[in-house]
Design a protein around this motif. Structure first.
Motif, PDB file in Angstrom:
ATOM      1  N   GLU A 283       0.851  -1.190   0.000  1.00 53.23           N
ATOM      2  CA  GLU A 283       0.000   0.000   0.000  1.00 53.23           C
ATOM      3  C   GLU A 283       0.889   1.243   0.000  1.00 53.23           C
ATOM      4  N   GLY A 284       1.495   1.525  -1.156  1.00 54.53           N
ATOM      5  CA  GLY A 284       2.458   2.614  -1.202  1.00 54.53           C
ATOM      6  C   GLY A 284       2.146   3.724  -2.178  1.00 54.53           C
ATOM      7  N   PHE A 285       1.038   3.597  -2.962  1.00 56.94           N
ATOM      8  CA  PHE A 285       0.763   4.605  -3.986  1.00 56.94           C
ATOM      9  C   PHE A 285       0.443   5.964  -3.370  1.00 56.94           C
ATOM     10  N   ASP A 286      -0.230   5.958  -2.238  1.00 54.43           N
ATOM     11  CA  ASP A 286      -0.611   7.226  -1.579  1.00 54.43           C
ATOM     12  C   ASP A 286       0.223   7.497  -0.334  1.00 54.43           C
ATOM     13  N   ALA A 287       1.291   6.745  -0.121  1.00 55.14           N
ATOM     14  CA  ALA A 287       2.097   6.920   1.094  1.00 55.14           C
ATOM     15  C   ALA A 287       3.568   6.771   0.756  1.00 55.14           C
ATOM     16  N   PHE A 288       4.411   7.547   1.405  1.00 56.12           N
ATOM     17  CA  PHE A 288       5.858   7.445   1.248  1.00 56.12           C
ATOM     18  C   PHE A 288       6.435   6.594   2.380  1.00 56.12           C
ATOM     19  N   GLY A 289       7.509   5.888   2.073  1.00 57.61           N
ATOM     20  CA  GLY A 289       8.222   5.141   3.107  1.00 57.61           C
ATOM     21  C   GLY A 289       7.735   3.731   3.335  1.00 57.61           C
ATOM     22  N   GLN A 347       8.088   6.127  -2.872  1.00 54.75           N
ATOM     23  CA  GLN A 347       8.289   7.572  -2.970  1.00 54.75           C
ATOM     24  C   GLN A 347       8.103   7.936  -4.441  1.00 54.75           C
ATOM     25  N   ASN A 348       8.149   9.207  -4.745  1.00 55.72           N
ATOM     26  CA  ASN A 348       8.004   9.608  -6.149  1.00 55.72           C
ATOM     27  C   ASN A 348       9.189   9.116  -6.964  1.00 55.72           C
ATOM     28  N   PRO A 349       8.955   8.724  -8.216  1.00 60.73           N
ATOM     29  CA  PRO A 349       7.640   8.634  -8.872  1.00 60.73           C
ATOM     30  C   PRO A 349       6.861   7.419  -8.401  1.00 60.73           C
ATOM     31  N   GLN A 350       5.526   7.554  -8.313  1.00 58.06           N
ATOM     32  CA  GLN A 350       4.660   6.483  -7.874  1.00 58.06           C
ATOM     33  C   GLN A 350       3.923   5.887  -9.065  1.00 58.06           C
ATOM     34  N   LEU A 351       4.022   4.593  -9.234  1.00 61.74           N
ATOM     35  CA  LEU A 351       3.283   3.869 -10.261  1.00 61.74           C
ATOM     36  C   LEU A 351       2.476   2.761  -9.601  1.00 61.74           C
ATOM     37  N   PRO A 352       1.326   2.390 -10.176  1.00 59.10           N
ATOM     38  CA  PRO A 352       0.506   1.346  -9.561  1.00 59.10           C
ATOM     39  C   PRO A 352       1.129  -0.038  -9.644  1.00 59.10           C
ATOM     40  N   VAL A 353       2.042  -0.239 -10.587  1.00 56.04           N
ATOM     41  CA  VAL A 353       2.796  -1.486 -10.669  1.00 56.04           C
ATOM     42  C   VAL A 353       4.276  -1.138 -10.679  1.00 56.04           C
ATOM     43  N   VAL A 354       5.032  -1.718  -9.767  1.00 60.54           N
ATOM     44  CA  VAL A 354       6.473  -1.480  -9.661  1.00 60.54           C
ATOM     45  C   VAL A 354       7.190  -2.631 -10.345  1.00 60.54           C
ATOM     46  N   ARG A 355       8.092  -2.297 -11.239  1.00 60.84           N
ATOM     47  CA  ARG A 355       8.876  -3.331 -11.914  1.00 60.84           C
ATOM     48  C   ARG A 355      10.354  -3.116 -11.552  1.00 60.84           C
ATOM     49  N   VAL A 356      11.005  -4.225 -11.159  1.00 61.96           N
ATOM     50  CA  VAL A 356      12.383  -4.176 -10.681  1.00 61.96           C
ATOM     51  C   VAL A 356      13.229  -5.119 -11.521  1.00 61.96           C
ATOM     52  N   THR A 374       2.290  -5.018  -7.142  1.00 63.99           N
ATOM     53  CA  THR A 374       1.329  -3.913  -7.217  1.00 63.99           C
ATOM     54  C   THR A 374       1.556  -2.956  -6.063  1.00 63.99           C
ATOM     55  N   ASN A 375       1.375  -1.698  -6.374  1.00 58.81           N
ATOM     56  CA  ASN A 375       1.541  -0.604  -5.422  1.00 58.81           C
ATOM     57  C   ASN A 375       0.176   0.061  -5.282  1.00 58.81           C
ATOM     58  N   SER A 376      -0.626  -0.476  -4.365  1.00 58.92           N
ATOM     59  CA  SER A 376      -2.046  -0.104  -4.309  1.00 58.92           C
ATOM     60  C   SER A 376      -2.266   1.275  -3.718  1.00 58.92           C
ATOM     61  N   ALA A 377      -3.334   1.928  -4.230  1.00 55.10           N
ATOM     62  CA  ALA A 377      -3.766   3.213  -3.694  1.00 55.10           C
ATOM     63  C   ALA A 377      -4.678   2.987  -2.498  1.00 55.10           C
ATOM     64  N   SER A 378      -4.682   3.923  -1.578  1.00 52.94           N
ATOM     65  CA  SER A 378      -5.479   3.805  -0.360  1.00 52.94           C
ATOM     66  C   SER A 378      -6.832   4.493  -0.486  1.00 52.94           C
ATOM     67  N   TRP A 379      -6.871   5.648  -1.172  1.00 62.94           N
ATOM     68  CA  TRP A 379      -8.065   6.494  -1.179  1.00 62.94           C
ATOM     69  C   TRP A 379      -8.951   6.198  -2.395  1.00 62.94           C
ATOM     70  N   ASN A 380     -10.246   6.526  -2.203  1.00 63.44           N
ATOM     71  CA  ASN A 380     -11.249   6.495  -3.278  1.00 63.44           C
ATOM     72  C   ASN A 380     -11.293   5.155  -4.016  1.00 63.44           C
ATOM     73  N   PRO A 381     -11.568   4.072  -3.307  1.00 62.48           N
ATOM     74  CA  PRO A 381     -11.666   2.776  -3.984  1.00 62.48           C
ATOM     75  C   PRO A 381     -12.869   2.733  -4.924  1.00 62.48           C
ATOM     76  N   THR A 382     -12.806   1.863  -5.900  1.00 62.57           N
ATOM     77  CA  THR A 382     -13.915   1.638  -6.824  1.00 62.57           C
ATOM     78  C   THR A 382     -14.742   0.461  -6.323  1.00 62.57           C
ATOM     79  N   VAL A 383     -16.082   0.682  -6.228  1.00 64.92           N
ATOM     80  CA  VAL A 383     -16.992  -0.374  -5.774  1.00 64.92           C
ATOM     81  C   VAL A 383     -18.038  -0.587  -6.861  1.00 64.92           C
ATOM     82  N   GLU A 384     -17.919  -1.652  -7.596  1.00 62.55           N
ATOM     83  CA  GLU A 384     -18.873  -1.971  -8.647  1.00 62.55           C
ATOM     84  C   GLU A 384     -19.985  -2.868  -8.093  1.00 62.55           C
TER      85      GLU A 384
END
Length: 488
Positions: A283-289, A347-356, A374-384
């Protein structure tokens, strides 16, 4: 008047002798030491050394003839000046190995500050001799030297013993493999001894190597040193194997074998290069560290781990890499037992998928391995499939089941460990299953499926109700979705 002159002369001589220190002592200038609290006088510190010589005056610490050794102690005051007339006491720590002559173990220093004593050989072995001295105004001092007693000339070999292997691990690497702290050469030490276990010098020893794959002996023979020791040198070939070296005293059937030396570890290969990630989702897309551990694994063509110290360099398309398990200011790590780890940090740059990508060099070949998470976002989830309002009536007064699909706002799964629950329910019972989001084993666009069950109030009396779905991520980010309930 004559009496006055004699008194003045006496005072002058007394002062002169005090300045000179008297009796070979310190001149008094540049003195150092400690003060005796009982007398108030300063105790100075001198210096002593001990060296050993054979009967010809050549430095040695081995007795292998009937003449023994001479121990020579030199005594200096605190300014480095030799001190004469000091009694030096000598002592040997093992009387079975050697004795002193004279047996009193004492000698007097000459004008050069030197005192000598003879060491007479006893049984073969090793011992040490200690010299100590003290004199007026100076603290006690001592010095030590070690020596060994070998066999006398003409001693007959009784056995040859394996003594040691270097490296102590008894393992060397395949030719050309190298590596930090690794070697392609093993040194095997043997010792030729007489019936008293004393080392015999100047004996030729022949070597042979036994192994299932080719190895190299630097020489096929060697001559024992003054302690009876001789060294066989083995270097690795291009294949893994086990090696035994046999040592035979020339012209005899006296022989022994070394401990087994293994030849292992070749250069790393591309087919064995692996890169693993501790968490497939963070869970790092919206958080640093936020951190994730990445570990690289190397092996040679035979499946053996590679030598320690192989550098592996990492590159990430987002966030940052901190080397050596997160402890070094580099984007690399050095292998230990064939693997090493680094820490990825959000940390920046933030991408939803990190490739190493991890890279290493093997001779002229460049090696690489890659992974991602995957580097998931915390806020505003999508609920279908969400139903913000539900109506129950006399004809529909039963449980309502339906599916919802959750993802983060970038279309990837919500952070692994996210917990779902219904709270603040009025006139309705609401449940959801599963309640916890687990990590997928892929990094594709992915939604999680959940079943919502709404159980109305018994017999559905007219009125209203409400319930709220709470989505809480591992970073304690909370989002809510409300369902309004109407009873017709």
């Amino acid at each position: 008047m004559a009496m006055f002159l004699r008194l003045l002369t006496g005072l002058f001589l007394s002062a002169f002798l005090a300045a000179c220190g008297g009796g070979g002592g310190s001149s008094g200038s540049n003195s150092f030491g400690s003060t005796d609290p009982g007398t108030g006088q300063t105790t100075k510190t001198g210096k002593m050394d001990v060296t050993l010589f054979d009967s010809n005056g050549s430095p040695t610490n081995v007795i292998n003839n009937a003449n023994g050794l001479i121990a020579r102690a030199r005594v200096y005051n605190n300014t480095g000046t030799p001190v004469a007339g000091v009694v030096v006491k000598f002592g040997v720590d093992d009387a079975n190995v050697a004795t002193l002559s004279p047996s009193t173990g004492s000698a007097l220093t000459d004008q050069n500050g030197v005192a000598e004593i003879a060491i007479k050989a006893g049984n073969p072995g090793a011992a040490s001799i200690t010299a100590s001295a003290t004199w007026t105004g100076f603290a006690a001092i001592s010095a030590k030297a070690t020596f060994s007693v070998g066999s006398l000339p003409g001693a007959i070999p009784f056995a040859v013993n394996f003594v040691s292997a270097s490296p102590s691990t008894k393992s060397i690497v395949i030719k050309g493999a190298g590596g930090n702290g690794r070697t392609e050469i093993a040194l095997l030490t043997f010792k030729v001894v007489d019936s008293n276990n004393g080392g015999i010098a100047n004996k030729k020893v022949n070597f042979t190597a036994k192994s299932s794959a080719p190895v190299n002996l630097a020489t096929t023979s060697g001559v024992t040193d003054s302690n009876g020791n001789v060294v066989a040198t083995v270097s690795s070939g291009t294949q893994p194997t086990s090696v035994l070296v046999s040592a035979t005293v020339d012209g005899t059937s006296i022989a022994t074998s070394s401990d087994t030396v293994s030849v292992t570890t070749g250069v790393p290969t591309q087919t064995s290069f692996s890169l693993g990630v501790e968490k497939i989702n963070v869970e790092g897309f919206d958080a640093f560290g936020i951190e994730n551990k990445l570990t690289a694994y190397l092996a040679d063509a035979n499946g053996g781990v590679v030598a320690d110290g192989v550098p592996i360099v990492f590159k990430a398309d987002s966030g940052a890499i901190v080397g050596d398990g997160g402890l070094a200011d580099t984007a690399r790590c050095l292998t230990k037992n064939g693997s090493c780890s680094v820490t990825w940090r959000s940390q920046n740059p933030q991408l939803p998928v990190v490739r190493v990508v991890a890279t290493a060099v093997s001779g002229s070949e460049n090696l690489s391995a890659n992974t991602g998470f995957t580097n998931s976002a915390s806020w505003n989830p999508t609920v279908e499939g969400w139903q913000p309002s539900v109506v129950f009536g006399s004809a529909t007064c039963g449980d309502l089941n339906y599916k919802i699909y959750l993802s983060d706002r970038n279309g990837y799964q919500l952070p692994a460990g996210t917990v779902l629950s219904f709270i603040d329910s009025t006139n309705v019972t609401a449940t959801i299953s599963p309640t916890t989001i687990t990590a997928f084993n892929t990094i594709d666009f992915k939604k999680t499926e959940h079943t919502v069950i709404l159980k109305p109030t018994d017999k559905c009396p007219k009125g209203s109700g409400v319930t709220t779905l709470q989505i809480e991520t591992p970073n304690k980010v909370k989002e809510t979705k409300v369902i309004s309930i109407t009873y017709n």
